[in-house]
Design an enzyme around this catalytic site. Structure first.
Site, PDB file in Angstrom:
ATOM      1  CB  SER A   7      37.097  35.703  35.559  1.00  0.00           C
ATOM      2  OG  SER A   7      37.148  34.304  35.775  1.00  0.00           O
ATOM      3  CG  HIS A  32      40.535  37.135  37.910  1.00  0.00           C
ATOM      4  ND1 HIS A  32      41.134  37.738  38.992  1.00  0.00           N
ATOM      5  CD2 HIS A  32      39.716  36.172  38.434  1.00  0.00           C
ATOM      6  CE1 HIS A  32      40.700  37.181  40.117  1.00  0.00           C
ATOM      7  NE2 HIS A  32      39.840  36.230  39.807  1.00  0.00           N
ATOM      8  CG  ASP A  34      38.978  32.763  38.940  1.00  0.00           C
ATOM      9  OD1 ASP A  34      39.282  33.354  39.992  1.00  0.00           O
ATOM     10  OD2 ASP A  34      38.198  33.240  38.093  1.00  0.00           O
ATOM     11  CG  MET A  36      38.823  27.351  41.440  1.00  0.00           C
ATOM     12  SD  MET A  36      37.126  27.202  40.878  1.00  0.00           S
ATOM     13  CE  MET A  36      36.711  28.926  40.631  1.00  0.00           C
ATOM     14  CG  HIS A  65      41.269  34.481  42.824  1.00  0.00           C
ATOM     15  ND1 HIS A  65      39.896  34.574  42.664  1.00  0.00           N
ATOM     16  CD2 HIS A  65      41.464  34.286  44.153  1.00  0.00           C
ATOM     17  CE1 HIS A  65      39.303  34.447  43.837  1.00  0.00           C
ATOM     18  NE2 HIS A  65      40.222  34.256  44.751  1.00  0.00           N
ATOM     19  CG  MET A  67      39.737  30.768  44.923  1.00  0.00           C
ATOM     20  SD  MET A  67      38.375  30.916  43.748  1.00  0.00           S
ATOM     21  CE  MET A  67      39.301  31.129  42.249  1.00  0.00           C
ATOM     22  CG  MET A 136      36.404  36.205  47.200  1.00  0.00           C
ATOM     23  SD  MET A 136      36.736  36.202  45.423  1.00  0.00           S
ATOM     24  CE  MET A 136      35.314  35.310  44.762  1.00  0.00           C
ATOM     25  N   GLY A 143      31.939  30.531  38.656  1.00  0.00           N
ATOM     26  CA  GLY A 143      31.565  31.745  37.943  1.00  0.00           C
ATOM     27  C   GLY A 143      30.049  31.771  37.783  1.00  0.00           C
ATOM     28  CG  ASP A 174      36.598  37.389  41.549  1.00  0.00           C
ATOM     29  OD1 ASP A 174      35.779  37.220  40.625  1.00  0.00           O
ATOM     30  OD2 ASP A 174      37.491  36.567  41.849  1.00  0.00           O
ATOM     31  N   GLY A 175      33.165  38.521  41.425  1.00  0.00           N
ATOM     32  CA  GLY A 175      32.011  37.645  41.561  1.00  0.00           C
ATOM     33  C   GLY A 175      30.704  38.348  41.273  1.00  0.00           C
ATOM     34  N   GLY A 176      30.078  38.006  40.153  1.00  0.00           N
ATOM     35  CA  GLY A 176      28.755  38.542  39.845  1.00  0.00           C
ATOM     36  C   GLY A 176      28.727  40.004  39.486  1.00  0.00           C
ATOM     37  N   GLY A 196      33.669  37.785  34.771  1.00  0.00           N
ATOM     38  CA  GLY A 196      33.782  36.628  33.886  1.00  0.00           C
ATOM     39  C   GLY A 196      32.638  36.592  32.910  1.00  0.00           C
TER      40      GLY A 196
HETATM   41  C1  DX5 Z   1      34.741  32.705  41.550  1.00  0.00           C
HETATM   42  C2  DX5 Z   1      35.909  33.295  40.793  1.00  0.00           C
HETATM   43  C3  DX5 Z   1      35.533  34.434  39.935  1.00  0.00           C
HETATM   44  C4  DX5 Z   1      34.535  34.140  38.856  1.00  0.00           C
HETATM   45  C5  DX5 Z   1      33.952  35.412  38.334  1.00  0.00           C
HETATM   46  O1  DX5 Z   1      35.209  31.785  42.458  1.00  0.00           O
HETATM   47  O2  DX5 Z   1      36.890  33.742  41.699  1.00  0.00           O
HETATM   48  O3  DX5 Z   1      36.690  35.036  39.386  1.00  0.00           O
HETATM   49  O4  DX5 Z   1      35.074  33.409  37.805  1.00  0.00           O
HETATM   50  O5  DX5 Z   1      33.013  35.118  37.362  1.00  0.00           O
HETATM   51  P1  DX5 Z   1      31.638  35.904  37.265  1.00  0.00           P
HETATM   52  O6  DX5 Z   1      31.988  37.307  36.881  1.00  0.00           O
HETATM   53  O7  DX5 Z   1      30.918  35.159  36.195  1.00  0.00           O
HETATM   54  O8  DX5 Z   1      30.963  35.828  38.603  1.00  0.00           O
HETATM   55 ZN    ZN Z   2      38.516  35.016  40.925  1.00  0.00          ZN
END
Ligand code: DX5
Ligand code: ZN
Length: 226
Positions: A7, A32, A34, A36, A65, A67, A136, A143, A174-176, A196
């Protein structure tokens, strides 16, 4: 084999092209992106101009992605910017089935994402039309958060349903996600992995990408992770 999708939220935006090409060379097949809007999620990132600029300097697969609220308003803009796959949120629009049709009408792959509180069953009727679902593993918006372990079970529910119905579909998380917790996701059936911070904040992003691919080999769907 796992598809790794770093990401860019955690990349250095002043040298985005360079950072993207670095992880591509390291073995990441997707990047990826993102998007927003400050409404669907409480954060703003970037839109089509950044993506189309990036398109000029790399041929990596663009995993976009969205959002954003009512994504049907902007699908064509992201197709024109160079998206290869567009993911939107189940919770962000009135008719997910219509948005899927719209995305596919441009010859682009389509995916639907669910937030941590949304149950996986809502996706079942849509699966035959989809190329991928995104589960998610944090609340979307930022991130660098910690993966929510309870979300992993939803991956298993979707993979088992898809297998039982002969549906061949990618499942993205996706996420953490880190090389340490990735095994829970792959053993539950995830095969497209967003990361990310774990990749772009690492001293050796190439090693992290390769470590992640190896986790997929060691812990395939159904593997014992306890
Ligand atoms: C969160 C995003 C993710 C995020 C992932 O809303 O959709 O793609 O950037 O980043 P990490 O891997 O740092 O959680
Ligand atoms: Zn994402």
């Amino acid at each position: 084999m796992l598809i790794i999708s770093p990401s860019v939220l955690a990349a250095d935006f002043s040298k985005l092209g360079e950072d993207v090409n670095k992880v591509h060379k390291a073995g990441a097949e997707y990047i990826h992106l993102d998007v927003m809007d400050g409404i669907f999620v409480p954060n703003i990132s970037f839109g089509p101009p950044v993506i189309s600029s990036l398109r000029k300097v790399t041929d990596i697969f663009f995993d976009v992605h969205l959002m954003i609220t009512q994504p049907q308003r902007y699908i064509k803009d992201y197709v024109d910017a160079g998206a290869d796959l567009i993911t939107f949120h189940y919770e962000s629009c009135f008719s997910p089935a219509e948005v899927i049709k719209q995305i596919k009408s441009y010859g682009v792959k389509a995916a639907v994402s669910i937030k941590p509180a949304t149950s996986p069953e809502v996706l079942f009727p849509l699966l035959p039309e989809l190329d991928m679902v995104l589960v998610m593993t944090v609340e979307p918006g930022f991130g660098g958060q910690k993966m929510i372990p309870e979300t992993i079970e939803k991956v298993r529910v979707i993979r088992e349903y898809a297998n039982a119905h002969g549906i061949d579909i990618d499942i993205q998380v996706d996420g953490g996600i880190t090389p340490d917790n990735l095994k829970y996701a792959t053993a539950a059936g995830a095969n497209v992995i967003v990361a990310g911070s774990a990749i772009f904040k690492a001293e050796d992003p190439e090693k992290v990408v390769n470590d992640m691919i190896k986790v997929g080999e060691d812990y395939p769907f159904g593997a014992d992770v306890e």
